[in-house]
Design a protein around this motif. Sequence first.
Motif, PDB file in Angstrom:
ATOM      1  N   ARG A   1      34.447 -20.320 -30.943  1.00 19.37           N
ATOM      2  CA  ARG A   1      33.697 -20.851 -32.087  1.00 19.37           C
ATOM      3  C   ARG A   1      34.166 -22.250 -32.490  1.00 19.37           C
ATOM      4  O   ARG A   1      33.549 -22.901 -33.331  1.00 19.37           O
ATOM      5  CB  ARG A   1      33.824 -19.911 -33.278  1.00 19.37           C
ATOM      6  CG  ARG A   1      35.216 -19.804 -33.842  1.00 19.37           C
ATOM      7  CD  ARG A   1      35.251 -19.077 -35.185  1.00 19.37           C
ATOM      8  NE  ARG A   1      34.519 -17.816 -35.139  1.00 19.37           N
ATOM      9  CZ  ARG A   1      34.644 -16.865 -36.065  1.00 19.37           C
ATOM     10  NH1 ARG A   1      35.473 -17.047 -37.087  1.00 19.37           N
ATOM     11  NH2 ARG A   1      33.955 -15.747 -35.970  1.00 19.37           N
ATOM     12  N   GLY A   2      35.255 -22.730 -31.891  1.00 18.15           N
ATOM     13  CA  GLY A   2      35.806 -24.012 -32.284  1.00 18.15           C
ATOM     14  C   GLY A   2      35.040 -25.195 -31.707  1.00 18.15           C
ATOM     15  O   GLY A   2      34.267 -25.086 -30.757  1.00 18.15           O
ATOM     16  N   SER A   3      35.259 -26.354 -32.288  1.00 23.70           N
ATOM     17  CA  SER A   3      34.692 -27.612 -31.805  1.00 23.70           C
ATOM     18  C   SER A   3      35.609 -28.730 -32.265  1.00 23.70           C
ATOM     19  O   SER A   3      36.001 -28.776 -33.429  1.00 23.70           O
ATOM     20  CB  SER A   3      33.281 -27.817 -32.372  1.00 23.70           C
ATOM     21  OG  SER A   3      32.726 -29.035 -31.918  1.00 23.70           O
ATOM     22  N   PHE A   4      36.000 -29.608 -31.348  1.00 23.52           N
ATOM     23  CA  PHE A   4      36.863 -30.717 -31.738  1.00 23.52           C
ATOM     24  C   PHE A   4      36.617 -31.912 -30.830  1.00 23.52           C
ATOM     25  O   PHE A   4      36.078 -31.777 -29.724  1.00 23.52           O
ATOM     26  CB  PHE A   4      38.340 -30.309 -31.703  1.00 23.52           C
ATOM     27  CG  PHE A   4      38.876 -29.979 -30.339  1.00 23.52           C
ATOM     28  CD1 PHE A   4      39.532 -30.931 -29.568  1.00 23.52           C
ATOM     29  CD2 PHE A   4      38.758 -28.694 -29.815  1.00 23.52           C
ATOM     30  CE1 PHE A   4      40.040 -30.630 -28.315  1.00 23.52           C
ATOM     31  CE2 PHE A   4      39.272 -28.372 -28.569  1.00 23.52           C
ATOM     32  CZ  PHE A   4      39.913 -29.338 -27.814  1.00 23.52           C
ATOM     33  N   ALA A   5      36.992 -33.075 -31.306  1.00 23.71           N
ATOM     34  CA  ALA A   5      36.844 -34.313 -30.542  1.00 23.71           C
ATOM     35  C   ALA A   5      38.010 -34.425 -29.579  1.00 23.71           C
ATOM     36  O   ALA A   5      39.124 -34.789 -29.964  1.00 23.71           O
ATOM     37  CB  ALA A   5      36.799 -35.516 -31.476  1.00 23.71           C
ATOM     38  N   GLY A   6      37.783 -34.092 -28.320  1.00 21.56           N
ATOM     39  CA  GLY A   6      38.822 -34.194 -27.318  1.00 21.56           C
ATOM     40  C   GLY A   6      38.821 -35.546 -26.646  1.00 21.56           C
ATOM     41  O   GLY A   6      37.928 -36.373 -26.879  1.00 21.56           O
ATOM     42  N   ILE A   7      39.794 -35.786 -25.780  1.00 20.29           N
ATOM     43  CA  ILE A   7      39.819 -37.063 -25.074  1.00 20.29           C
ATOM     44  C   ILE A   7      38.767 -37.088 -23.970  1.00 20.29           C
ATOM     45  O   ILE A   7      38.425 -38.157 -23.459  1.00 20.29           O
ATOM     46  CB  ILE A   7      41.220 -37.372 -24.515  1.00 20.29           C
ATOM     47  CG1 ILE A   7      41.639 -36.343 -23.475  1.00 20.29           C
ATOM     48  CG2 ILE A   7      42.230 -37.472 -25.630  1.00 20.29           C
ATOM     49  CD1 ILE A   7      42.940 -36.701 -22.770  1.00 20.29           C
ATOM     50  N   THR A   8      38.227 -35.930 -23.606  1.00 18.86           N
ATOM     51  CA  THR A   8      37.151 -35.874 -22.609  1.00 18.86           C
ATOM     52  C   THR A   8      35.778 -35.794 -23.271  1.00 18.86           C
ATOM     53  O   THR A   8      34.771 -35.606 -22.589  1.00 18.86           O
ATOM     54  CB  THR A   8      37.327 -34.650 -21.697  1.00 18.86           C
ATOM     55  OG1 THR A   8      37.257 -33.451 -22.483  1.00 18.86           O
ATOM     56  CG2 THR A   8      38.648 -34.700 -20.965  1.00 18.86           C
ATOM     57  N   GLY A   9      35.722 -35.937 -24.582  1.00 19.17           N
ATOM     58  CA  GLY A   9      34.475 -35.811 -25.325  1.00 19.17           C
ATOM     59  C   GLY A   9      34.551 -34.633 -26.276  1.00 19.17           C
ATOM     60  O   GLY A   9      35.599 -34.006 -26.443  1.00 19.17           O
ATOM     61  N   GLN A  10      33.428 -34.327 -26.921  1.00 18.07           N
ATOM     62  CA  GLN A  10      33.415 -33.198 -27.845  1.00 18.07           C
ATOM     63  C   GLN A  10      33.584 -31.903 -27.071  1.00 18.07           C
ATOM     64  O   GLN A  10      32.882 -31.645 -26.095  1.00 18.07           O
ATOM     65  CB  GLN A  10      32.091 -33.172 -28.623  1.00 18.07           C
ATOM     66  CG  GLN A  10      32.092 -32.237 -29.821  1.00 18.07           C
ATOM     67  CD  GLN A  10      33.030 -32.702 -30.928  1.00 18.07           C
ATOM     68  OE1 GLN A  10      33.363 -33.891 -31.015  1.00 18.07           O
ATOM     69  NE2 GLN A  10      33.464 -31.782 -31.769  1.00 18.07           N
TER      70      GLN A  10
END
Length: 613
Positions: free
Chosen positions: A572-581
């Motif tokens: 259920r999570g979502s975060f701004a990673g270094i590879t994109g969202q």
Amino acid sequence: MTPDEERPGSDAPAAPPAEPRNAGLGDPGAAPVPASAPGDEHPGYVATGDTALGGEVTNVEAPAGSAPLRRLGRWLSGGPDSQRAGSELVVAGGADGPLVPGWEIAVAGLRQMARWTRRAARATAGWVGRRRGTGRGRALLAALVALLAAVPTGLTIALVELAQDHGGDGVPGAADPQVLRLGVMAPLSGDLGNIGIAVRDAVTLAVDEVNKTDAIPGWKVELVAKDDLSRPDGGAAAAEAFAGDAALIGVVGPLSSTVARVALPVLNTAGVPVVSPSNSAPDLTAQDEPASSRRRPYSRYFRLAGTDALQARTGADYAVGTRHRTRILVIDGGPSYGESLAERFTRDVTAAGADVVASYQVVGDAAAAADVQQVADGIQALSPDLIYTTTGYLFASALRKRMAAAGLSVPLLGTDAMVSARYLDSTGDTAEGDLATDLTVPISRLPAAGAFAAEFLKRWGPVVGGPEQPATPDKDTGAAATPATGADGPDSTPTGQPAATSSAAQLGPDVGVTTASEPPTLAEQRAEMIPALAAYAYDSARALLRAAAVVLPGRLAVDDAARAAIATQVGRGSFAGITGQVSFDAFGDRRDPSSVVYAVLAGRFVPLVIDEP
């Protein structure tokens, strides 16, 4: 495939609610997001704040008359957050799964007091310690010990230890953090050892960041890496070892779909969450099943890259739509290199109006002379204008050299299995203009990966033999790396297609693509010395660690309930990673994965097209 053989597509329901910003893992610019929203699986719970990796939750439906208990619970848990489960007051606990029942309130309170005591003990012990060398200081120390002797606290113990010259700055026995473990399953030796070690090192960065910032309060993260040898037997052994680790919260890997097919049944049965940076076999998430009957094979499995379906479609779109190839010869490398890739590509190019003039089945990880000669003879007889190969670099490079000896200049379009410095080393100048697709974006083209690349290079330096490197790592390509002619070479522009003067002109007005029209800067060249999979492994680790930071604070152990809650939180999570969202659909596939088309230019794999969501 090999670490190159796997990835997901994403046809899924609406994106899940994003989890709060993780200050401890470096999400620049990410705004806090409520931990619950209409439709969440836990009605009655609301977000109460932004922790290092995610907000805690509290039940707002406590029955009348429980106000004193709730105040006690909030005080003991160190904040405004308490929860109820049935008729028992619970403290802390996390977003999902079983919470800490009322009979453990005393334990939570003692731990809180231990933390206060430890801070007081360190301050007092330090002050007294600086003065114990004097007679006055020793007298004061003796008086303090006598005064506190009736109170069996950590402060008393610390002062006694100091008086007996056993001390240092620490307090023996004071509330040490509990240990959780994060696993890495990757090839750490052999042909792909450099890639697997880079993956392990990238996960180490994520673990170190969490420990440094105390992003999972009360817990310390340890990294455990297992060498899967990029073989089913190695994957089976690694999976069995991880399945027996009671403190394990999850595994990053494996890289290969072939290994995943063996490891996932074991890990899923043991309840271990898994996030792979690169698996691309569609069957791992039942991607080819009809929507009405599709069921998720592994409930705690996720992957960050796209699938063979996306890679085949990317290659077909570029070959027919952009390069206007109409006569294509296909080489199927077999199960080790994505058994469905050749079939999917054939279907996609045929639907786009091209003809597949022949298809050859070979052993993709070898270079048998008879097979190479048979394919070369077919190329000479059938005159295709493109050769599509799903083999590894060994077969592809042997074929390229045989073609060069016969004067055949037809371009090869390979897959991620061919994107290797070893292919460039073995083919030399004869590979100029060859093409390949991949499902991981090179680090030099990830805008958010600069700090990661700098820290990786500072800690471990360049990865020798990485796939995005030139054949000679210190080669100065300069402007020669800019596509200035047709990607097949200066004399191979297809009939009716004018020679291009830049990569943008060559590719045409494609929608939604980024083109590499400038030579790489020095910083980009150094970033290219890190395999792209390292960035995806870093984000895979962060997905698990962020989930653990929501679930574990206040818990007494890592058990199956905690691992189930972690898997739910990853999904259920979502975060701004270094590879994109980074977010996942209901089947564990990443939403909106990327794909890349490379060309070999001036002895380097240069990204021509980056298809971003």
